[in-house]
Motif scaffolding. Structure first.
Motif, mmCIF file in Angstrom:
data_model
loop_
_atom_site.group_PDB
_atom_site.id
_atom_site.type_symbol
_atom_site.label_atom_id
_atom_site.label_comp_id
_atom_site.label_asym_id
_atom_site.label_seq_id
_atom_site.Cartn_x
_atom_site.Cartn_y
_atom_site.Cartn_z
ATOM 1 N N THR A 137 138.524 1.754 -14.550
ATOM 2 C CA THR A 137 137.407 2.294 -13.791
ATOM 3 C C THR A 137 136.464 2.962 -14.786
ATOM 4 O OG1 THR A 137 136.819 3.660 -11.879
ATOM 5 C CG2 THR A 137 138.552 4.506 -13.298
ATOM 6 N N LEU A 177 134.000 6.173 -15.992
ATOM 7 C CA LEU A 177 133.758 7.602 -15.884
ATOM 8 C C LEU A 177 132.272 7.836 -15.639
ATOM 9 C CD1 LEU A 177 135.261 10.364 -16.350
ATOM 10 C CD2 LEU A 177 134.393 10.252 -18.681
ATOM 11 N N THR A 178 131.943 8.688 -14.646
ATOM 12 C CA THR A 178 130.541 8.995 -14.372
ATOM 13 C C THR A 178 130.051 10.086 -15.323
ATOM 14 O OG1 THR A 178 130.941 10.791 -12.797
ATOM 15 C CG2 THR A 178 130.922 8.523 -11.916
ATOM 16 N N LYS A 180 129.264 12.923 -14.557
ATOM 17 C CA LYS A 180 129.845 14.194 -14.111
ATOM 18 C C LYS A 180 131.338 14.274 -14.411
ATOM 19 C CE LYS A 180 126.664 15.064 -10.316
ATOM 20 N NZ LYS A 180 126.586 15.351 -8.876
ATOM 21 N N GLY A 181 131.887 13.264 -15.086
ATOM 22 C CA GLY A 181 133.311 13.264 -15.406
ATOM 23 C C GLY A 181 134.194 12.818 -14.259
ATOM 24 N N GLN A 182 133.624 12.131 -13.283
ATOM 25 C CA GLN A 182 134.373 11.686 -12.111
ATOM 26 C C GLN A 182 134.753 10.221 -12.239
ATOM 27 O OE1 GLN A 182 131.314 12.575 -9.255
ATOM 28 N NE2 GLN A 182 132.141 14.598 -8.819
ATOM 29 N N VAL A 183 135.874 9.866 -11.603
ATOM 30 C CA VAL A 183 136.296 8.477 -11.527
ATOM 31 C C VAL A 183 136.712 8.176 -10.099
ATOM 32 C CG1 VAL A 183 137.082 8.303 -13.923
ATOM 33 C CG2 VAL A 183 138.679 8.983 -12.147
ATOM 34 N N THR A 184 136.671 6.911 -9.738
ATOM 35 C CA THR A 184 137.194 6.471 -8.456
ATOM 36 C C THR A 184 138.629 6.024 -8.688
ATOM 37 O OG1 THR A 184 135.018 5.763 -7.699
ATOM 38 C CG2 THR A 184 136.933 4.781 -6.600
ATOM 39 N N ARG A 234 145.588 4.425 -4.676
ATOM 40 C CA ARG A 234 145.466 5.219 -3.443
ATOM 41 C C ARG A 234 146.485 4.763 -2.405
ATOM 42 N NH1 ARG A 234 139.871 3.883 -3.951
ATOM 43 N NH2 ARG A 234 139.990 2.810 -1.946
ATOM 44 N N SER A 280 144.894 16.302 -1.772
ATOM 45 C CA SER A 280 144.840 16.924 -3.092
ATOM 46 C C SER A 280 145.715 16.118 -4.038
ATOM 47 C CB SER A 280 145.367 18.357 -3.031
ATOM 48 O OG SER A 280 144.472 19.176 -2.341
#
Length: 79
Positions: free
Chosen positions: A3, A5-6, A8-12, A18, A28
């Motif tokens: 995936t 990294l955005t 903002k340091g976010q990933v899906t 999931r 959480s």
């Protein structure tokens, strides 16, 4: 599976992961790095974003010491 990294340091988290961890919106998760340097993700406790139970929030909060018969008489307009 990978995936991106955005900024903002976010990933899906990929759907397969999931599904394997039974993650849903509001769950959480906890991240850790093991001795080999692999990132490990764990599901934490109970979902946080469940709908509020209005009855649960009111349970145990009545402080009126009515007897049932007295209360029913009052509600019926008999008292």
């Amino acid at each position: 599976m990978s995936t991106t990294l955005t900024s903002k340091g976010q990933v899906t988290i990929p759907k397969q992961i999931r599904d394997a961890l039974n993650l849903a919106p509001g769950c959480s998760v906890d991240f850790a790095v093991n001795r080999e340097g692999d990132v490990v993700i764990h599901k934490v406790g109970v979902r946080l974003s469940r709908k509020p139970d209005h009855f649960e929030s009111a349970r145990g909060k009545a402080d009126v010491k009515w007897r049932t018969d007295d209360l029913m008489a009052l509600l019926r307009g008999e008292g």
